[in-house]
Design a protein around this motif. Structure first.
Motif, short mmCIF file in Angstrom:
data_model
loop_
_atom_site.label_atom_id
_atom_site.label_comp_id
_atom_site.label_asym_id
_atom_site.label_seq_id
_atom_site.Cartn_x
_atom_site.Cartn_y
_atom_site.Cartn_z
N GLY A 155 29.74 24.28 69.74
CA GLY A 155 30.73 23.55 70.51
C GLY A 155 30.52 22.07 70.32
O GLY A 155 29.62 21.63 69.60
N CYS A 156 31.35 21.27 70.99
CA CYS A 156 31.25 19.82 70.79
C CYS A 156 31.71 19.09 72.05
O CYS A 156 32.69 19.47 72.69
N ASN A 157 30.96 18.04 72.38
CA ASN A 157 31.35 17.14 73.46
C ASN A 157 31.66 15.77 72.87
O ASN A 157 30.91 15.24 72.05
N ASN B 72 39.61 5.96 78.01
CA ASN B 72 38.27 6.51 78.19
C ASN B 72 38.34 8.04 78.18
O ASN B 72 39.16 8.63 78.89
N LEU B 73 37.48 8.65 77.37
CA LEU B 73 37.59 10.09 77.12
C LEU B 73 36.22 10.75 77.23
O LEU B 73 35.23 10.23 76.71
N ASN B 74 36.20 11.88 77.90
CA ASN B 74 35.01 12.72 77.96
C ASN B 74 35.48 14.17 77.99
O ASN B 74 35.93 14.67 79.01
N MET B 75 35.40 14.85 76.82
CA MET B 75 35.90 16.21 76.69
C MET B 75 34.88 17.10 76.00
O MET B 75 34.04 16.62 75.23
N THR B 76 34.97 18.38 76.30
CA THR B 76 34.10 19.36 75.65
C THR B 76 34.94 20.50 75.10
O THR B 76 35.79 21.06 75.80
N PHE B 77 34.68 20.83 73.82
CA PHE B 77 35.28 21.99 73.18
C PHE B 77 34.17 23.04 73.02
O PHE B 77 33.29 22.88 72.17
N PRO B 78 34.19 24.10 73.82
CA PRO B 78 33.08 25.06 73.78
C PRO B 78 32.97 25.84 72.48
O PRO B 78 31.88 26.34 72.16
N ASN B 79 34.07 25.95 71.71
CA ASN B 79 34.06 26.83 70.54
C ASN B 79 34.49 26.14 69.25
O ASN B 79 34.79 26.82 68.27
N LEU B 80 34.52 24.83 69.22
CA LEU B 80 34.87 24.10 68.00
C LEU B 80 33.72 23.17 67.62
O LEU B 80 33.28 22.37 68.45
N PRO B 81 33.22 23.24 66.40
CA PRO B 81 32.13 22.34 65.99
C PRO B 81 32.61 20.91 65.84
O PRO B 81 33.78 20.65 65.54
N CYS B 82 31.68 19.98 66.04
CA CYS B 82 32.03 18.56 65.95
C CYS B 82 32.53 18.18 64.56
O CYS B 82 33.41 17.33 64.41
#
Length: 401
Positions: free
Chosen positions: A219-221, A96-106
Motif C-alpha cells: 500500500g502507499c501513504n 494539503n493532502l494526506n491519503m492512504t491507498f491500502p492496495n496500490l504500491p507507491c
C-alpha cells in the motif's frame, strides 16, 4: 396647677430653642437623607433564620458561577461572517493532502495537476512524501524517486555497477539517482547490463513496466502539498507513469485490459485548501472509499470558497474552505466509450465570492453591565424566595440556627 403648667411650657420652649438654632449644614444633610430609597433598620429589629442562610449561600454560589461564566465569555471573542466579491488576483492556492491507498504500491501512483490556464504538473514529487506500507498498514519505508534519491545522496558518491564486481568504477563517476545510472549505461553502451536491475532504479523500473506492479503487494501513504493557480482545474492520483506527449496531451501508461486489478480504495486522512484557521471544517477529512471488487474512477467535485479570517490582534489569514460531491464509475462501465483510467480525481472550481470571518470582543462596559445584572438579579430573586419561605413558615416559624 397653673404654676406647674407654666413651668412645663417654659421647659418645652427651652428644649425647642436649640432646634431652631440648628446649623444650615445639618438642615442640608436632612434634606439629602430624605432621598435615601434604602432606609436602614436597627439590628434589634432584624431576625436571622436558617432558611435565609441557606438561600444566601445558594445565591452567592450562583453569583460566583455566573460571574466566572461571564468572564470566560468576555475573554472569548465572537466571530461574525460577511460575504464579498473576491477581487484578489494572481494568487496561488496550496493544497494539503494526506491519503492512504491500502492496495496500490507507491511506484504505481502518479500525482498530476492541471488547470484551465494550461499549466500541468506531471508526477508531482517535490513536496510530497510517499511511504510504502504493507497490506496490514505497517510502514515499510519511504519510496525513493529520483528527486528524493538526490536529496539523500547529497555529498556522497554512489556506485554505478552495484553487484557487478567485474565492472570497474571510473574515477569521479557517481550514480546518485536512476537518471545517473541510465546515463552511464547508455554512454558506455552496456547492453548486457540492465539499468532497471539497479537498486536505485526500482521506482523507475516499476513505472516503465506496469506489468511488474501485479507482483508488488503493498500500500502507499501520500503526505505533502502542491500549489496550483487560483483557477478551475483538477489534480488526480492514478496508476501508471504520467508524461506529456509531443502533441501536448497528458498520457498515463498502464495496461487497460488489467484495469480491474487496480484497487483504488483509499482513505483521506485530511484534504484542505490553504492554511488552517480557527473553526474550519474540511468535509473530506477522515473519509474513505473501499472497493470490495473491481476498479474504477472516483471523482470528487470540489467547490473552493476563498476565505479570510481576521483576528482581534489585527492579523489576517487568507485561506479557503470547500464543499464537495462525489461520483464513482466502474472500470467496465458500458456507458463509457473506451477505457476508464483507474484513480482518484479531484475536480475543483473557484467561487467568485469570498467569505470573511472577523473576531470581535465584547466591550468592557458590556461586561460590567452583565455583572451588575447578575448580582442584582440573583439577590432580588433570592429575596423574594426568602420572603415566601418566611411567610409560609408563619413569620418566625422558619428553620432557625
Amino acid at each position: 396647677a397653673a404654676l406647674t403648667a407654666m413651668a412645663m411650657r417654659q421647659r418645652r420652649a427651652a428644649g425647642a430653642a436649640p432646634s431652631e438654632e440648628q446649623p444650615a449644614s445639618s438642615q442640608i444633610a436632612d434634606v439629602v437623607k430624605a432621598f435615601d430609597v434604602y432606609p436602614k433598620t436597627l439590628d434589634d429589629f432584624k431576625e436571622r433564620t436558617g432558611s435565609g442562610a441557606a438561600v444566601s449561600v445558594v445565591s452567592l454560589t450562583i453569583i460566583l458561577l455566573l460571574v466566572i461564566s461571564e468572564f470566560r465569555s468576555y475573554l472569548t471573542p465572537t466571530t461574525t461572517d460577511h460575504l464579498y466579491v473576491d477581487t484578489t488576483r494572481g494568487e496561488r492556492i496550496r493544497i494539503n493532502l494526506n491519503m492512504t491507498f491500502p492496495n496500490l504500491p507507491c511506484a504505481g501512483l502518479s500525482l498530476v495537476a492541471m488547470d484551465v490556464a494550461g499549466e500541468q504538473q506531471i508526477d508531482v514529487v517535490s513536496n510530497l512524501v510517499k511511504t510504502r506500507r504493507d497490506l496490514a498498514g505497517n510502514k515499510l519505508g519511504v519510496e525513493l524517486d529520483d528527486e528524493h534519491l538526490r536529496r539523500k545522496m547529497v555529498g556522497k558518491c554512489g556506485p554505478c555497477f552495484l553487484g557487478h564486481k567485474d565492472m570497474e568504477e571510473a574515477g569521479g563517476q557517481c550514480c546518485n539517482s536512476c537518471a545517473d545510472v541510465q546515463s552511464v549505461f547508455k554512454r558506455k553502451a552496456l547492453r548486457r547490463l540492465k539499468w532497471d536491475e539497479h537498486p536505485l532504479c526500482r521506482h523507475e523500473a516499476l513505472l516503465a513496466d506496469p506489468a511488474k506492479l501485479v507482483g508488488v503487494h503493498e500500500g502507499c501513504n501520500l503526505f505533502g502539498f502542491l500549489e496550483v493557480n487560483k483557477v478551475a482545474g483538477n489534480f488526480h492520483l492514478a496508476s501508471g507513469k504520467a508524461f506529456e506527449s509531443a502533441a501536448g496531451q497528458l498520457i498515463h501508461e498502464f495496461k487497460p485490459f488489467d484495469s480491474n486489478t487496480y484497487n483504488v480504495s483509499h482513505l483521506i486522512h485530511s484534504l484542505s485548501f490553504g492554511v488552517h484557521y480557527p473553526g474550519r471544517q474540511n468535509p473530506l477529512d477522515e473519509s474513505q472509499r473501499i472497493l470490495r471488487t473491481g476498479s474504477g474512477v472516483v471523482q470528487y467535485f470540489v467547490k473552493v470558497v476563498p476565505t479570510a479570517y481576521s483576528f482581534t490582534s489585527g492579523r489576517v489569514i487568507t485561506s479557503c474552505q470547500y464543499s464537495v460531491t462525489e461520483q464513482f464509475k466502474k472500470a467496465n462501465d458500458g456507458s463509457v466509450q473506451g477505457y476508464v483510467l483507474p484513480g482518484v480525481f479531484f475536480i475543483y472550481d473557484i467561487s467568485p465570492i469570498m467569505v470573511t470571518f472577523t473576531e470581535e470582543r465584547p466591550a468592557f462596559a458590556h461586561f460590567l453591565t452583565s455583572l451588575c445584572a447578575i448580582v442584582g438579579g440573583v439577590f432580588t430573586v433570592a429575596g423574594i424566595i426568602d420572603s415566601c419561605i418566611y411567610s409560609v413558615g408563619g413569620g418566625g416559624g422558619g428553620l432557625s440556627l
